[in-house]
Design a protein around this motif. Structure first.
Motif, PDB file in Angstrom:
ATOM      1  N   ARG A 176       0.899  -1.237  -0.205  1.00 57.37           N
ATOM      2  CA  ARG A 176       0.034   0.028  -0.087  1.00 57.37           C
ATOM      3  C   ARG A 176       0.940   1.290   0.026  1.00 57.37           C
ATOM      4  O   ARG A 176       0.671   2.194  -0.644  1.00 57.37           O
ATOM      5  N   LYS A 207       1.143   4.394  -2.862  1.00 58.40           N
ATOM      6  CA  LYS A 207       0.622   5.662  -2.630  1.00 58.40           C
ATOM      7  C   LYS A 207       1.686   6.520  -2.862  1.00 58.40           C
ATOM      8  O   LYS A 207       1.466   7.574  -3.493  1.00 58.40           O
ATOM      9  N   THR A 226       0.274  14.314   0.643  1.00 60.56           N
ATOM     10  CA  THR A 226       0.052  12.743   1.130  1.00 60.56           C
ATOM     11  C   THR A 226       0.696  12.384   2.334  1.00 60.56           C
ATOM     12  O   THR A 226       1.766  12.580   2.826  1.00 60.56           O
ATOM     13  N   PHE A 232       1.495   9.050   4.324  1.00 59.31           N
ATOM     14  CA  PHE A 232       1.721   7.684   4.244  1.00 59.31           C
ATOM     15  C   PHE A 232       1.396   6.957   5.442  1.00 59.31           C
ATOM     16  O   PHE A 232       0.945   5.749   5.213  1.00 59.31           O
TER      17      PHE A 232
END
Length: 661
Positions: free
Chosen positions: A617, A621, A652, A654
Motif C-alpha cells: 500500500r 501511494k 500525501t 503515508f
C-alpha cells in the motif's frame, strides 16, 4: 604436447558415477562415464565447468531445468549452478570435463539477479496451512504467511511465475479439542476459524492464489485415499503393533493435543508427537513422565496396531534430497539428529473419529495422520490452482518441472523437510521433487511465547487496519525471527511507527514535496549540473538496490535484511539532503541544486520500488505521489523520476500515529 585418451580401466567412483583425471592441462580435467539408467549426484561448486558429450544419450539437469545430451553437446556450468547428468540410453554415456576457478565469474554468479530465480518454471509457494482451532496472531503472521507473500510479490516483479498457496488444515486433533471444549462439532469449529483465518490474511494484505479446505474440497478425501494406497503399495508402510499410550480412566488413545511430558531428546516439556523446542518427533510412548490431558491418572502403555513407516531406513534418501534445493543448515542438522537414532518406526495413522480413513480398512477406527496427509494436500492445492487457470497440473502425476517453495516454522521442520520427501519418494518414485525450504524460529510477545490459553497474544484483527497494515508488515519484517527467536514489543512497534515511519520516512517525503511545490510548482525538475557528491550518491542508491535484491532473491531471502536496506535508503537520502540544502538558495548553485532534488526524487522512486513486496500500500501511494505508474517490474538501476511529472508528495500522508489521526 599432452595426449590423453578415454580408458575404462582408469575410472573410479566419484559423484555417484565413474570419473578419471587428465593431468597437465593447467586446469582440472577428466573423463566421465554414466552407466545406463544411472545419474550423478547433485553437484554445486564455485568453479566454472564444461562438459563435452562424447558418446551415449542422456539428460542434463541444471538448476532444476532439463536439457537433452547427445554426442557433440557442449554445456558450460556457471559457478554455483547445480547440475546432474543422467544416462537415459542403453549404452554408456561418456563425457569430457574441464573446470577452473575464476573469481570474477564466481562473484558475478553469486550476485546474479537471474541465476537463482526460476525464470521458466512454475513456482508453487506454500505457507504452512494453518490449524483452524483459532484465528491468526502476530506470531503466525510474522513467519510463513508474510514470508510467502513477499516472496511471491518479488518473483512476479522480476517476471517469474509464482503463486501463493495455503489452506485450512481441518483434520488436526486440536480442532477436536476446541469442539469438545465449546460443545460444538469439529466440522463447525473448522469452518468458523477457517473463514476467520482467511479474513485475517486479507487484512494483512497477504494475497493467496489458492486457499483449499481439506474437509470440504471436492475430491480431496478420495485423492488422499489414493495417495495413501500408493504409500501402502510401496511395501514400506503397513500395519504394525508398536507401543502407544492410553488414558488409564477412559481408555482413549493419546496423541498430540491430549498428552504431554518431557521430550526424550532434549528434556524440555513437549506435547505428543513433536517437540517445539528441539524439532524432533516423539512416539508418545517414549515421553518421559507422560501426563494425559483427559484425566489425572497416569497413562498406561499398550501395543496398538497402526500403519507405520520405518523412517530410519531413509537417511540417505533424505540427504540426497537436501542436496537438490535450498535447505538451511538448521534443517540438515535436524535430519542428522533424527537419523542418529537406531530406529524410528513412525505411525502414520491414528485411532480417531475426525479425519480421512484409509481405503484399506485393515485397521478399523483409524484415520490417516494429518501431518502425512498434508504432503498430499500440497499436491491437491497445485491441481486446484491449475484447474482454475486451465493448466493440467495433476496431483497424481507431479511434474519434475515444478519448483516448490515451503515457508514454515521450525516446529514443523521435521514434517516438511524430512518426512514429506520420503513420502513423495514412496508415492511417486518417478518424481524427484525440487523443493526450497524457508524456516523461521518462534516470534515471542513481550519476552514469552504467544499463548491463547494464557491470553498472551495480539491477534491480527486487533492491530490490522488499512492505516496500520504497512506499519505492521514493516515491523514484522524488521524483527522477523529468521535465524533466532525475536520479540514483538508493542511499545517498540509504536515507537518504530511514530519515530521511523512517520518521523523519518514520511517527514522526509512530505518535506521533499514542499520543496518541489515551493521551487517548481509541484512539477518534477530535470537534473542540472552534477558534482562528484551527486554521482557518489547515485552510486550509493545502486548499492541499496543491490542490497534489497540480494535480500529478496531465493538464496539469501531475508525480510529482515530487506527492511534494513529500506531503512538504509531513507537514512542515506536524509543525510544527503541535509548536506545539499545549505546551498539550495544560492543562485550560483541553482543547477546543482536541481540535480540534488532530482536525486532525492530518485531515492523516493527507489523506495517505492524496493518496498513494493514488503509494503504494497505504501509503495502504491508513493508511486502515485511521484507521478509514476504503479510498480510493475523490478529495476536494474536506480532511475530518476521523469521530468515534468506532477508531484503530490506534500499533500500525501503515508503513515500516521493514532494521535495524529
Amino acid at each position: 604436447m599432452i595426449l590423453n585418451q578415454y580408458s575404462e580401466s582408469e575410472l573410479s567412483e566419484a559423484f555417484g558415477i565413474e570419473m578419471s583425471s587428465v593431468e597437465g592441462l593447467g586446469v582440472g580435467a577428466g573423463w566421465g562415464r554414466v552407466a545406463p539408467g544411472a545419474s550423478s549426484r547433485t553437484d554445486r561448486h564455485d568453479e566454472t565447468e564444461f562438459f563435452v558429450i562424447v558418446a551415449g544419450t542422456g539428460e542434463l539437469t541444471v538448476d532444476g531445468r532439463s536439457h537433452p545430451a547427445r554426442p557433440g553437446t557442449v554445456v558450460l556450468f556457471e559457478p554455483f549452478e547445480s547440475h546432474i547428468i543422467t544416462n537415459t540410453g542403453e549404452t554408456d554415456l561418456v563425457f569430457f570435463t574441464q573446470y577452473w576457478r575464476d573469481s570474477a565469474r564466481a562473484r558475478a554468479s553469486a550476485t546474479s539477479r537471474t541465476r537463482a530465480n526460476h525464470t521458466d518454471r512454475p513456482q508453487f509457494v506454500f505457507s504452512t496451512p494453518p490449524t483452524p482451532n483459532g484465528d491468526l496472531h502476530l506470531g503466525h503472521l510474522s513467519g510463513p504467511y508474510l514470508g510467502a507473500d513477499v516472496y511471491v510479490r518479488y518473483q512476479r516483479l522480476i517476471g517469474n511465475q509464482a503463486w501463493h498457496l495455503t489452506g485450512s488444515d481441518d483434520f488436526q486433533s486440536y480442532v477436536t479439542a476446541v469442539a469438545a471444549r465449546e460443545d460444538s462439532t469439529s466440522a463447525e469449529v473448522a469452518a468458523h476459524f477457517s473463514a476467520e483465518i482467511a479474513a485475517t490474511l486479507e487484512a494483512m494484505d497477504i494475497e493467496v492464489d489458492q486457499y483449499y479446505v481439506t474437509s470440504t474440497d471436492e475430491g480431496y478425501r478420495e485423492g488422499l485415499q489414493r495417495y495413501f494406497t500408493r504409500l501402502v503399495d510401496s511395501g514400506r508402510i503397513g500395519p504394525r503393533a508398536t507401543p502407544a499410550l492410553l488414558d488409564s480412566e477412559t481408555g482413549d488413545y493419546l496423541y498430540e493435543v491430549n498428552v504431554g511430558g518431557t521430550c526424550p531428546s532434549c528434556s524440555h516439556g513437549t506435547g505428543g508427537n513433536i517437540c517445539e523446542e528441539c524439532g524432533e518427533p516423539n512416539l508418545v510412548a517414549d515421553l518421559v513422565d507422560p501426563a494425559s490431558r483427559l484425566s489425572s491418572a497416569a497413562p498406561k502403555t499398550a501395543e496398538v496396531e497402526r500403519y507405520t513407516l520405518p523412517l530410519h531406513e531413509f537417511a540417505d534418501a533424505v540427504a540426497d534430497h537436501h542436496k537438490l534445493g535450498r535447505v538451511p543448515a538448521r534443517l540438515r542438522e535436524l535430519a542428522q539428529r533424527v537419523f542418529a537414532r537406531k530406529t524410528l518406526d513412525l505411525p502414520v495413522s491414528h485411532p480417531s473419529d475426525w479425519g480421512v480413513r484409509p481405503a484399506e480398512d485393515d485397521l478399523g477406527g483409524q484415520v490417516i495422520w494429518v501431518w502425512p496427509e498434508m504432503s498430499h494436500g500440497f499436491l491437491h492445492g497445485i491441481e486446484r490452482l491449475g484447474a482454475g487457470m486451465g493448466e493440467e497440473w495433476s496431483k497424481e502425476e507431479p511434474s519434475k518441472d515444478w519448483k516448490i517453495v515451503h515457508f514454515f516454522g521450525y516446529d514443523n521442520s521435521f514434517y516438511h523437510s524430512i518426512l514429506y520427501p520420503v513420502l513423495y519418494r514412496l508415492a511417486h518414485p518417478e518424481w524427484d521433487p525440487d523443493i526450497d525450504y524457508h524456516v523461521n524460529e518462534f516470534y515471542l510477545l513481550e519476552g514469552q511465547k504467544f499463548s491463547t490459553s494464557r491470553r498472551h497474544a495480539i491477534w491480527g484483527k486487533e492491530i490490522l487496519t488499512p492505516d496500520t497494515v504497512d506499519a505492521v508488515r514493516y515491523y514484522l519484517s524488521r524483527t522477523r525471527p529468521e535465524a533466532e527467536r525475536t520479540d514483538f514489543r508493542r511499545a517498540e512497534f509504536d515507537r518504530a511507527r511514530a519515530d521511523t515511519l512517520v518521523g523519518e520516512w514520511e517527514e522526509w517525503l512530505v518535506g521533499l514535496g514542499d520543496r518541489i511545490d515551493r521551487h517548481f510548482d509541484g512539477v518534477v525538475p530535470d537534473a542540472g549540473t552534477w558534482t562528484s557528491e551527486h554521482t557518489a550518491f547515485l552510486a550509493r542508491l545502486s548499492i541499496r538496490l543491490d542490497e534489497v535484491t540480494a535480500a529478496l532473491n531465493p538464496e539469501g531471502f531475508s525480510l529482515t535484511a530487506a527492511a534494513t536496506a529500506l531503512d538504509g535508503i531513507v537514512t542515506d537520502v536524509r543525510a544527503f539532503s541535509r548536506q545539499q540544502s545549505a546551498l539550495a538558495q544560492d543562485g550560483r548553485w541553482s543547477s546543482e541544486a536541481r540535480t540534488a532534488l532530482a536525486l532525492e526524487l530518485a531515492a523516493a522512486r527507489l523506495l517505492a520500488t524496493a518496498s513494493a513486496p514488503l509494503m504494497p500500500r505504501f509503495s502504491a501511494k508513493l508511486a502515485a505521489a511521484l507521478g509514476i505508474p504503479a510498480i510493475a517490474g523490478w529495476p536494474d538501476t536506480a532511475d530518476l523520476v521523469e521530468p515534468g511529472s506532477r508531484c503530490t508528495l506534500s499533500g500525501t500522508r503515508f503513515f500516521g500515529t493514532d494521535e495524529q489521526r
